[in-house]
Design a protein around this motif. Sequence first.
Motif, short mmCIF file in Angstrom:
data_model
loop_
_atom_site.label_atom_id
_atom_site.label_comp_id
_atom_site.label_asym_id
_atom_site.label_seq_id
_atom_site.Cartn_x
_atom_site.Cartn_y
_atom_site.Cartn_z
N THR A 43 -16.10 -69.34 54.26
CA THR A 43 -15.32 -69.31 55.49
C THR A 43 -15.09 -67.88 55.96
OG1 THR A 43 -14.20 -71.38 54.91
CG2 THR A 43 -13.14 -69.98 56.56
N LYS A 44 -14.68 -67.03 55.05
CA LYS A 44 -14.38 -65.64 55.39
C LYS A 44 -15.61 -64.92 55.93
CE LYS A 44 -12.61 -61.31 53.40
NZ LYS A 44 -12.09 -60.67 52.16
N SER A 45 -16.75 -65.13 55.31
CA SER A 45 -17.96 -64.42 55.70
C SER A 45 -18.62 -65.02 56.95
CB SER A 45 -18.97 -64.41 54.55
OG SER A 45 -18.46 -63.71 53.44
N LEU A 46 -18.78 -66.33 56.98
CA LEU A 46 -19.53 -66.95 58.06
C LEU A 46 -18.75 -67.02 59.36
CD1 LEU A 46 -21.28 -69.87 56.14
CD2 LEU A 46 -22.25 -67.66 56.80
N SER A 47 -17.41 -66.96 59.29
CA SER A 47 -16.60 -67.02 60.51
C SER A 47 -16.66 -65.73 61.31
CB SER A 47 -15.14 -67.36 60.17
OG SER A 47 -14.56 -66.35 59.36
N LYS A 48 -17.28 -64.69 60.78
CA LYS A 48 -17.44 -63.45 61.54
C LYS A 48 -18.37 -63.63 62.73
CE LYS A 48 -16.69 -60.59 57.42
NZ LYS A 48 -17.31 -59.67 56.43
N ALA A 49 -19.28 -64.61 62.62
CA ALA A 49 -20.25 -64.81 63.70
C ALA A 49 -20.39 -66.28 64.11
CB ALA A 49 -21.62 -64.27 63.29
N ASN A 50 -19.57 -67.14 63.51
CA ASN A 50 -19.65 -68.57 63.78
C ASN A 50 -18.25 -69.18 63.82
OD1 ASN A 50 -22.79 -69.16 63.17
ND2 ASN A 50 -21.99 -67.78 61.58
N ARG A 51 -18.16 -70.35 64.38
CA ARG A 51 -16.92 -71.12 64.29
C ARG A 51 -17.01 -71.98 63.04
NH1 ARG A 51 -14.56 -75.72 68.54
NH2 ARG A 51 -12.55 -76.00 67.46
N VAL A 52 -16.13 -71.74 62.09
CA VAL A 52 -16.15 -72.46 60.82
C VAL A 52 -14.97 -73.42 60.76
CG1 VAL A 52 -16.05 -72.25 58.32
CG2 VAL A 52 -17.33 -70.57 59.65
N VAL A 53 -15.26 -74.69 60.57
CA VAL A 53 -14.24 -75.73 60.48
C VAL A 53 -14.31 -76.35 59.09
CG1 VAL A 53 -13.41 -77.92 61.40
CG2 VAL A 53 -14.37 -76.19 62.96
N VAL A 54 -13.17 -76.35 58.39
CA VAL A 54 -13.13 -76.87 57.02
C VAL A 54 -11.93 -77.79 56.87
CG1 VAL A 54 -13.35 -76.28 54.58
CG2 VAL A 54 -13.98 -74.59 56.31
N PRO A 55 -12.14 -79.11 56.94
CA PRO A 55 -11.02 -80.03 56.78
C PRO A 55 -10.70 -80.33 55.32
CG PRO A 55 -13.00 -81.25 57.31
CD PRO A 55 -13.39 -79.79 57.32
#
Length: 275
Positions: A43-55
Amino acid sequence: MMSAHNFFDIDGIKMHYIDQGSGDPILMLHGNPTWSYFYRALTKSLSKANRVVVPDHIGMGLSDKPQDVTYNLAFHIRNIEQLIKRLNLKDITLVVHDWGGAIGFGYAVNHIENVKRIVILNTSAFFDERIPKRIKMCRGALGRFLVQGLNLFAKAATLMTTEAKLPKEVRQAYLEPYDSYKNRIGIYSFIKDIPVEPQHETRQLLDSMESRLHEIKSDILILWGGKDFCFTEHFFNRWKGFFPAAKSRLFKNAGHYILEDAPDDVLWEIGEFIK
């Protein structure tokens, strides 16, 4: 940037989810007995360039844990369908682990056009006879006592799912949402929903799902911890049979919690995959 922690109301039940970053959506689905914490590094890494959703699935993590609902695979798939619709997620990259595989592919086979990519981490979306005896024994009345009463399933998972010993604070974080008998209902319900019996409703759903895997046209990446005592290399090979064009990598020295044993390598592989 959207707030990291959010809650979505489903028929009066609150589902917690992380929604971080902007860009192409990546939806990460955890299994049992984990929660969204499992995906913290991704989440920390990929959210720099993407919208990360984790339910957090209902009954798990920071989501509500009602005692009077029917917890089964179909229930969890419906909840994810509603979340995706509510957040208007399009051309999704799915990342799935453990029960998250069955839930994610349950969505994918019915919404093929909305799933662009799938990352498969030590999971299944099909029935297989190779269920460890120690897990089968947790399904009955004794299992309820061991799992909900003593929390042995979640505690054992912090010791048996990695090759490298987890730091104390990480073990505590995995156990934090499951601090009482009632708060462990989701853990036991997932175990109880393992469809050993042929007539089990989840078995029928999995069989239907398996029959439709060939319809999925998403790009597939399979990353596997080779030391997994539950989802062994046998499952890795079954996935490659379903998706022969998929890119795959076996991490010989990683366990079931592959993101704990090989976080940097997994992140690199996913980063290359979604470029």
